[in-house]
Design a protein around this motif. Structure first.
Motif, PDB file in Angstrom:
ATOM      1  N   GLU A 192       0.837  -1.207   0.000  1.00  0.00           N
ATOM      2  CA  GLU A 192       0.000   0.000   0.000  1.00  0.00           C
ATOM      3  C   GLU A 192       0.864   1.247   0.000  1.00  0.00           C
ATOM      4  OE1 GLU A 192      -3.563   2.105   2.644  1.00  0.00           O
ATOM      5  OE2 GLU A 192      -2.389   0.446   3.482  1.00  0.00           O
ATOM      6  N   GLN A 193       1.950   1.235   0.778  1.00  0.00           N
ATOM      7  CA  GLN A 193       2.844   2.398   0.825  1.00  0.00           C
ATOM      8  C   GLN A 193       3.518   2.623  -0.518  1.00  0.00           C
ATOM      9  OE1 GLN A 193       5.184   1.162   4.248  1.00  0.00           O
ATOM     10  NE2 GLN A 193       4.291   2.779   5.529  1.00  0.00           N
ATOM     11  N   CYS A 194       3.866   1.544  -1.238  1.00  0.00           N
ATOM     12  CA  CYS A 194       4.482   1.693  -2.555  1.00  0.00           C
ATOM     13  C   CYS A 194       3.579   2.496  -3.486  1.00  0.00           C
ATOM     14  CB  CYS A 194       4.768   0.320  -3.174  1.00  0.00           C
ATOM     15  SG  CYS A 194       6.156  -0.550  -2.435  1.00  0.00           S
ATOM     16  N   SER A 195       2.304   2.159  -3.515  1.00  0.00           N
ATOM     17  CA  SER A 195       1.362   2.872  -4.389  1.00  0.00           C
ATOM     18  C   SER A 195       1.221   4.321  -3.964  1.00  0.00           C
ATOM     19  CB  SER A 195      -0.004   2.177  -4.357  1.00  0.00           C
ATOM     20  OG  SER A 195       0.084   0.876  -4.867  1.00  0.00           O
ATOM     21  N   MET A 196       1.158   4.557  -2.668  1.00  0.00           N
ATOM     22  CA  MET A 196       1.026   5.931  -2.168  1.00  0.00           C
ATOM     23  C   MET A 196       2.282   6.741  -2.453  1.00  0.00           C
ATOM     24  SD  MET A 196      -0.885   5.147   1.476  1.00  0.00           S
ATOM     25  CE  MET A 196      -1.163   6.868   1.924  1.00  0.00           C
ATOM     26  N   MET A 197       3.457   6.100  -2.328  1.00  0.00           N
ATOM     27  CA  MET A 197       4.716   6.784  -2.610  1.00  0.00           C
ATOM     28  C   MET A 197       4.824   7.135  -4.087  1.00  0.00           C
ATOM     29  SD  MET A 197       7.077   4.292  -0.333  1.00  0.00           S
ATOM     30  CE  MET A 197       8.630   4.785  -1.027  1.00  0.00           C
ATOM     31  N   HIS A 198       4.410   6.215  -4.947  1.00  0.00           N
ATOM     32  CA  HIS A 198       4.479   6.481  -6.381  1.00  0.00           C
ATOM     33  C   HIS A 198       3.634   7.707  -6.725  1.00  0.00           C
ATOM     34  CE1 HIS A 198       3.336   5.998 -10.654  1.00  0.00           C
ATOM     35  NE2 HIS A 198       4.593   5.565 -10.782  1.00  0.00           N
ATOM     36  N   LYS A 199       2.445   7.794  -6.169  1.00  0.00           N
ATOM     37  CA  LYS A 199       1.579   8.958  -6.424  1.00  0.00           C
ATOM     38  C   LYS A 199       2.222  10.234  -5.905  1.00  0.00           C
ATOM     39  CE  LYS A 199      -2.877   6.525  -6.444  1.00  0.00           C
ATOM     40  NZ  LYS A 199      -4.174   6.359  -5.758  1.00  0.00           N
ATOM     41  N   ALA A 200       2.814  10.153  -4.718  1.00  0.00           N
ATOM     42  CA  ALA A 200       3.436  11.342  -4.131  1.00  0.00           C
ATOM     43  C   ALA A 200       4.637  11.796  -4.945  1.00  0.00           C
ATOM     44  CB  ALA A 200       3.850  11.047  -2.693  1.00  0.00           C
ATOM     45  N   VAL A 201       5.468  10.843  -5.371  1.00  0.00           N
ATOM     46  CA  VAL A 201       6.656  11.173  -6.171  1.00  0.00           C
ATOM     47  C   VAL A 201       6.241  11.851  -7.467  1.00  0.00           C
ATOM     48  CG1 VAL A 201       8.473  10.126  -7.587  1.00  0.00           C
ATOM     49  CG2 VAL A 201       8.216   9.451  -5.192  1.00  0.00           C
ATOM     50  N   TYR A 202       5.232  11.303  -8.133  1.00  0.00           N
ATOM     51  CA  TYR A 202       4.799  11.899  -9.401  1.00  0.00           C
ATOM     52  C   TYR A 202       4.088  13.228  -9.185  1.00  0.00           C
ATOM     53  CZ  TYR A 202       6.394   8.553 -12.804  1.00  0.00           C
ATOM     54  OH  TYR A 202       7.191   7.815 -13.647  1.00  0.00           O
ATOM     55  N   SER A 203       3.490  13.416  -8.038  1.00  0.00           N
ATOM     56  CA  SER A 203       2.838  14.685  -7.741  1.00  0.00           C
ATOM     57  C   SER A 203       3.855  15.783  -7.436  1.00  0.00           C
ATOM     58  CB  SER A 203       1.906  14.492  -6.545  1.00  0.00           C
ATOM     59  OG  SER A 203       1.356  15.721  -6.131  1.00  0.00           O
ATOM     60  N   VAL A 204       4.952  15.410  -6.744  1.00  0.00           N
ATOM     61  CA  VAL A 204       5.894  16.420  -6.236  1.00  0.00           C
ATOM     62  C   VAL A 204       7.162  16.547  -7.080  1.00  0.00           C
ATOM     63  CG1 VAL A 204       7.292  17.079  -4.222  1.00  0.00           C
ATOM     64  CG2 VAL A 204       5.024  16.090  -3.892  1.00  0.00           C
ATOM     65  N   LEU A 205       7.715  15.431  -7.564  1.00  0.00           N
ATOM     66  CA  LEU A 205       9.034  15.450  -8.197  1.00  0.00           C
ATOM     67  C   LEU A 205       9.004  15.277  -9.710  1.00  0.00           C
ATOM     68  CD1 LEU A 205      11.044  13.259  -5.637  1.00  0.00           C
ATOM     69  CD2 LEU A 205      10.947  15.754  -5.776  1.00  0.00           C
ATOM     70  N   HIS A 206       7.869  14.920 -10.270  1.00  0.00           N
ATOM     71  CA  HIS A 206       7.815  14.635 -11.700  1.00  0.00           C
ATOM     72  C   HIS A 206       7.824  15.911 -12.525  1.00  0.00           C
ATOM     73  CE1 HIS A 206       5.580  13.118 -15.440  1.00  0.00           C
ATOM     74  NE2 HIS A 206       6.734  12.480 -15.422  1.00  0.00           N
ATOM     75  N   ASP A 207       8.605  15.920 -13.606  1.00  0.00           N
ATOM     76  CA  ASP A 207       8.572  17.014 -14.577  1.00  0.00           C
ATOM     77  C   ASP A 207       7.447  16.700 -15.553  1.00  0.00           C
ATOM     78  OD1 ASP A 207       8.914  18.798 -16.677  1.00  0.00           O
ATOM     79  OD2 ASP A 207      11.094  18.710 -16.620  1.00  0.00           O
ATOM     80  N   HIS A 208       6.291  17.293 -15.314  1.00  0.00           N
ATOM     81  CA  HIS A 208       5.106  16.952 -16.095  1.00  0.00           C
ATOM     82  C   HIS A 208       5.239  17.372 -17.554  1.00  0.00           C
ATOM     83  CE1 HIS A 208       3.200  15.866 -12.364  1.00  0.00           C
ATOM     84  NE2 HIS A 208       3.379  17.078 -11.876  1.00  0.00           N
ATOM     85  N   GLU A 209       6.067  18.367 -17.815  1.00  0.00           N
ATOM     86  CA  GLU A 209       6.210  18.873 -19.182  1.00  0.00           C
ATOM     87  C   GLU A 209       7.227  18.067 -19.991  1.00  0.00           C
ATOM     88  OE1 GLU A 209       7.615  22.937 -21.536  1.00  0.00           O
ATOM     89  OE2 GLU A 209       7.273  22.996 -19.378  1.00  0.00           O
ATOM     90  N   LYS A 210       8.395  17.783 -19.394  1.00  0.00           N
ATOM     91  CA  LYS A 210       9.492  17.175 -20.149  1.00  0.00           C
ATOM     92  C   LYS A 210       9.762  15.732 -19.766  1.00  0.00           C
ATOM     93  CE  LYS A 210      11.785  21.678 -20.610  1.00  0.00           C
ATOM     94  NZ  LYS A 210      12.973  22.478 -20.243  1.00  0.00           N
ATOM     95  N   GLY A 211       9.179  15.245 -18.675  1.00  0.00           N
ATOM     96  CA  GLY A 211       9.395  13.874 -18.256  1.00  0.00           C
ATOM     97  C   GLY A 211      10.570  13.727 -17.332  1.00  0.00           C
ATOM     98  N   GLY A 212      10.586  12.639 -16.581  1.00  0.00           N
ATOM     99  CA  GLY A 212      11.661  12.366 -15.636  1.00  0.00           C
ATOM    100  C   GLY A 212      11.337  12.881 -14.251  1.00  0.00           C
ATOM    101  N   LEU A 213      12.068  12.346 -13.275  1.00  0.00           N
ATOM    102  CA  LEU A 213      11.858  12.700 -11.872  1.00  0.00           C
ATOM    103  C   LEU A 213      13.039  13.501 -11.354  1.00  0.00           C
ATOM    104  CD1 LEU A 213      10.641   9.193 -10.623  1.00  0.00           C
ATOM    105  CD2 LEU A 213       9.212  11.142 -11.296  1.00  0.00           C
ATOM    106  N   ARG A 214      12.742  14.601 -10.690  1.00  0.00           N
ATOM    107  CA  ARG A 214      13.802  15.393 -10.073  1.00  0.00           C
ATOM    108  C   ARG A 214      14.295  14.672  -8.824  1.00  0.00           C
ATOM    109  NH1 ARG A 214       9.733  19.013 -11.519  1.00  0.00           N
ATOM    110  NH2 ARG A 214      10.320  20.449 -13.210  1.00  0.00           N
TER     111      ARG A 214
END
Length: 929
Positions: free
Chosen positions: A704-726
């Protein structure tokens, strides 16, 4: 003057400067072409051989040539210097009636006219193992092709072939020159005592070119006699000597001239005095070849040799060996064949040609890292040669994919760098068993260092089933530093041969298993006030370097939890083979506190844990008892499992940060004020990607934490325009209670760039946790970032990170390549070992299969070359197919089903079935939905 069209050299002008920087050639071997590449300022390409010759070359043939960090034939060149300096492997052509022309584009006139499309066109071609520059001048009607490579011999040699062709309709009267400045010393001397060290140099004007041999090596700690020679030789096509040679740079450039505007070339001179004494002057290997009349369509070729040797008598042999076009072509063919084999160690054939070609360069990067270490290429941010401790281990991951049994000695050698207190040398020398406390003479411990060996050894054991390795006896490294580099052993001196001794003065040897245990136990008890691993000098993120007293790494505490579990599983495997007891250093037992007759430590009390560790450190500060105790293997397993579970539950309970009912993440670190670094800070979320990677990859986070972490990472660290994670969110201001990370402008390096290793490890962890639907989109973003050359402005490969403009940085020398190849092979394509048996567990997306429904990986397993082809005629995706059948070399093969899409082929059946040079394994997939 009308130019002819020539398929080999000419016809470049029609190519566009717009669009992608490069495109793969239709060869499936990674070869690419890049028109007008000199318009990109920081491009470079690596060339090397197994002996250790190292060079870099740019689209203008700039870049440096070295055999070691102490021995540079040309000046060491940083990335930003590439567009500023004039030093290059230059080739000049003078044609009667025209201005002198540089076949590398390196004349003052050409650079001034660069923004005009009228006169010149260029193209580079990159092959794994060779670099080709083509250039044509439409005004003169002349073109060139220059090929550079380093032959795969034991010689420190770089070779260059120059071809000049007349594309006009008239005979051209030509003279050809080549010119390479010679530095011939340590790169520190570029600014430190440059003139003084120049005056040490004996400069020899020889038949084929210039040789430089400094008389001494400048070192204010104590100067030494120099034995090393540096040469630049030139040859006519048949190997005969050139017309004349300049060895003094000033004589070649002329008073007031420069390397991009040399008097000798522009005034079409011949060296006036071949016997001139140029000792103590800045040297150059400048060569004029015989004047020629070039008929329409005709061409002429020359060979240039750059070499470094501590034995000047070798040069006569090199002249015969390399000094002709015929020799050049032979060695080039051998070189390309060698690198083709390297790039095919792990190769793919899918519906995505870009991926198949790009993956060749990932395999090539692994070899770059082995030979260059962290240094030498223009992005030499770590700068002084050699590989660090964690580099050594991570690079082994990919070596095991190629030849795990052959790498066994490397594992054993690396363990020789571990101290009895659980710390280790941080720099590995060039010789087997050579270790150094630290690159910068600052003795310290990194909290993550003990984590990597266990992960790597476990991978080796799974690939080979060679669990006896755990019982191999090895020495321990010993120097003056103790207590994890916090105290000094005043009784130690170098005469003790850097080996741990017993009280009797004997060299102490413990098992490889014992070495691993000491590192894990030392870390387990070394905790801060929040009961997490003390950060010390830093963890993987070297820029968290100012929290050495109270800083903690929750991030790598995850890793040690996983490692205790892995070691327990290794012991279970030894038990299956009949091992009942394990011999361990008696001094170590106080850290195995769950064994009978040991006083238990309250793991929830950090002070009590540290006290127990200090007790051990004090006991082994100078010598060890040398005595060993037999431990029942079940009791040892239980001790390690309890430690693993304690860390896991502590992190899950105390370091989890919930954003809302669907999103959450882990705090990863504490600063030097003992404050958590991540969470809600002044109304903003502070997050670190690595601290989410580790709980997923190390099975600390729940599903359950894995799924929640994935959502949080993509919400906070993801470059929505160019792709990739900061890599992290922004630190608003410098904070010396954290480290130099807060001093980087946001988006660069560890402070918020898109750091590929952690992107890939996040992807790896998601695949490992059987979440390919989350991992594959991230993989596609990583590949797009790496192959979108119009934006990233680098040659094919996987850089260390992408800056805020998505420009690739620190190309070639990055641990990212090892993790990518590991992820692709063992997780995406699912070919990996399980206690020496072959596991097949593909997690492939439907779009990776060809129109015929096939995706293939070629790799090595158990010293067998295998080609695993997944047959998926319905093109089902992960999660909707099962493995129906397996055939090896055309025969049905028995297997054990682990789950619908994962099977195991017994080691014995595998070896019995694999009798071919390349063994075809056909895995038929069936859509079960």
């Amino acid at each position: 003057m009308k130019s002819k069209t020539n398929t080999d050299i000419g016809g470049l002008a029609a190519r566009s400067k717009k669009g992608p920087l490069w495109q793969f050639l239709d060869k499936k071997d990674g070869s690419f072409s890049a028109p007008f590449a000199e318009y990109i300022s920081r491009l470079y390409f690596p060339l090397m051989n197994e002996a250790g010759m190292k060079s870099s070359v740019t689209p203008e043939l700039k870049g440096d040539i070295a055999s070691s960090f102490q021995h540079y034939l040309t000046p060491a060149t940083g990335t930003e210097e590439l567009s500023r300096n004039l030093s290059s492997r230059n080739v000049w052509v003078t044609v009667k009636g025209h201005q002198a022309w540089s076949a590398t584009g390196n004349s003052a006139l050409q650079k001034a006219n660069r923004w005009s499309d009228k006169k010149e066109a260029s193209e580079v071609e990159g092959h794994i193992g060779a670099f080709i520059l083509r250039r044509e001048n439409n005004e003169i009607g002349i073109s060139s092709k220059i090929t550079v490579f380093v032959p795969q011999t034991q010689d420190f040699v770089e070779l260059m072939k120059v071809q000049i062709q007349n594309d006009s309709t008239e005979t051209l009267h030509c003279a050809v020159y080549t010119a390479t400045p010679i530095f011939g010393r340590h790169p520190d001397n570029f600014r430190d005592h440059r003139q003084v060290t120049t005056m040490f140099q004996k400069v020899y004007n020889e038949k084929y070119g210039t040789r430089v041999k400094p008389l001494i090596v400048h070192d204010e700690h104590g100067h030494n006699i120099n034995d090393v020679n540096y040469i630049v030789y030139g040859f006519e096509a048949d190997g005969s000597a050139p017309q004349s040679v300049w060895s003094s740079q000033q004589d070649f450039t002329g008073e007031g001239g420069s390397l991009d505007n040399p008097e000798a070339v522009f005034l079409n001179k011949t060296a006036s005095d071949q016997n001139a004494i140029n000792d103590g002057k800045e040297a150059i290997g400048a060569i004029k070849y015989k004047d020629i009349e070039l008929a329409p369509g005709a061409s002429v070729e020359y060979v240039v040799m750059h070499g470094i040797s501590n034995d000047e008598t070798t040069f006569e042999g090199w002249i015969k060996q390399y000094g002709s076009v015929q020799a050049f072509d032979t060695y080039l063919e051998e070189n390309l064949a060698y690198w083709k084999a390297i790039s095919e160690n792990v190769a793919f054939d899918t519906a995505v040609d870009t991926f198949d070609n790009w993956a060749r360069w990932i395999a090539f990067q692994l070899k770059c890292r082995q030979i260059f270490g962290n240094s030498y290429l223009p992005d030499f941010g770590y700068g002084r040669g050699g590989r660090g401790w964690r580099d050594l281990w991570q690079d082994l991951l990919s070596i095991f994919l190629v030849d795990p049994s052959g790498a066994q000695n490397e594992i054993l050698n690396n363990f020789n760098g571990i101290r009895i207190d659980g710390s280790n040398a941080t720099i590995i020398g060039t010789k087997a068993g050579e270790f150094i406390a630290d690159r910068n003479n600052v003795a310290r411990s990194w909290s993550d260092h003990g984590a990597w060996p266990v992960f790597v050894v476990n991978f080796y054991l799974q690939q080979t089933g060679d669990f006896d390795l755990l019982l191999q006896k090895l020495p321990y490294w010993k120097d003056q530093f103790t207590h994890r580099n916090k105290e000094t052993d005043t009784l130690w001196n170098a005469s003790q041969n850097f080996r741990q001794k017993t009280k009797k003065g004997d060299e102490y040897h413990g098992s490889l298993l014992e070495h691993m245990l000491i590192q894990q136990l030392s870390a387990f008890y070394n905790v801060g006030e929040h009961n997490n691993l003390l950060l010390e000098g830093a963890d993987w993120n070297d820029t968290l370097d100012m929290a050495r007293e109270k800083g903690e790494s929750v991030c790598f505490h995850n890793f040690y939890s996983h490692n205790f579990k892995l070691i327990a599983e290794m012991l279970e495997a030894l038990k299956e083979q009949g091992t009942v007891e394990i011999q361990l250093l008696s001094d170590l037992l106080i850290l195995l506190d769950r064994l009978p007759n040991q006083q238990k430590v309250d793991y929830d009390d950090p002070a009590e844990r540290r006290k127990r560790l200090k007790q051990y450190f004090d006991n082994i500060k100078h010598t060890v008892s040398g005595a060993q105790t037999s431990i029942n293997i079940d009791l040892l397993i239980n001790d390690l499992k309890e430690k693993s579970e304690h860390i896991r539950e502590h992190i899950r309970t105390n370091e989890w940060i919930e954003i809302d009912a669907t999103e959450g993440f882990f705090n990863g670190h504490y600063d030097n004020l003992a404050q958590p670094m991540h969470g809600l800070k002044k109304g903003n979320i502070q997050m670190d990607l690595t601290s989410q990677v580790m709980p997923i990859m190390c099975n600390v986070a729940s599903e359950e934490q894995c799924s929640m972490m994935h959502k949080a990472v993509y919400s906070v660290l993801h470059d929505h325009e160019k792709g990739g994670l900061r890599l992290c969110t922004e630190f608003p201001e410098p904070n010396m209670n954290i480290g130099r990370i807060t001093g980087f402008v946001y988006g660069h390096k560890e402070h918020g760039s898109k750091w590929m290793q952690q992107n890939i490890m996040f992807m790896y962890g998601l695949y490992q946790r059987k979440m390919p639907q989350l991992a594959y989109p991230l993989f596609k973003e990583i590949m797009h970032l790496s192959t979108d050359s119009q934006t990233n402005l680098i040659f094919p490969g996987l850089p260390s990170y992408f800056d805020p403009e998505n420009r690739g940085a620190y190309a070639y020398l990055t641990g990212s390549a090892a993790w990518m190849l590991l992820s692709l092979t063992t997780q995406m394509f699912g070919v990996r070992g399980q206690k020496g048996n072959l596991m097949i567990h593909p997690q492939l997306h439907s779009e990776q299969f060809t129109t015929a429904g096939q995706a293939t990986i070629t790799c090595n397993f158990m010293n067998k070359r295998i080609k695993v082809s997944y047959l998926n005629p319905e093109k089902a995706s992960f999660g909707s197919y099962e493995i129906e059948s397996v055939r090896i070399n055309g025969k049905n093969t028995p297997f054990i089903r682990e789950q619908k899409d994962a099977i195991i082929i017994n080691k014995t059946d595998f070896i019995h079935s694999c009798t071919q040079e390349i063994n075809d394994i056909e895995v038929k997939l069936k859509n079960y939905q």
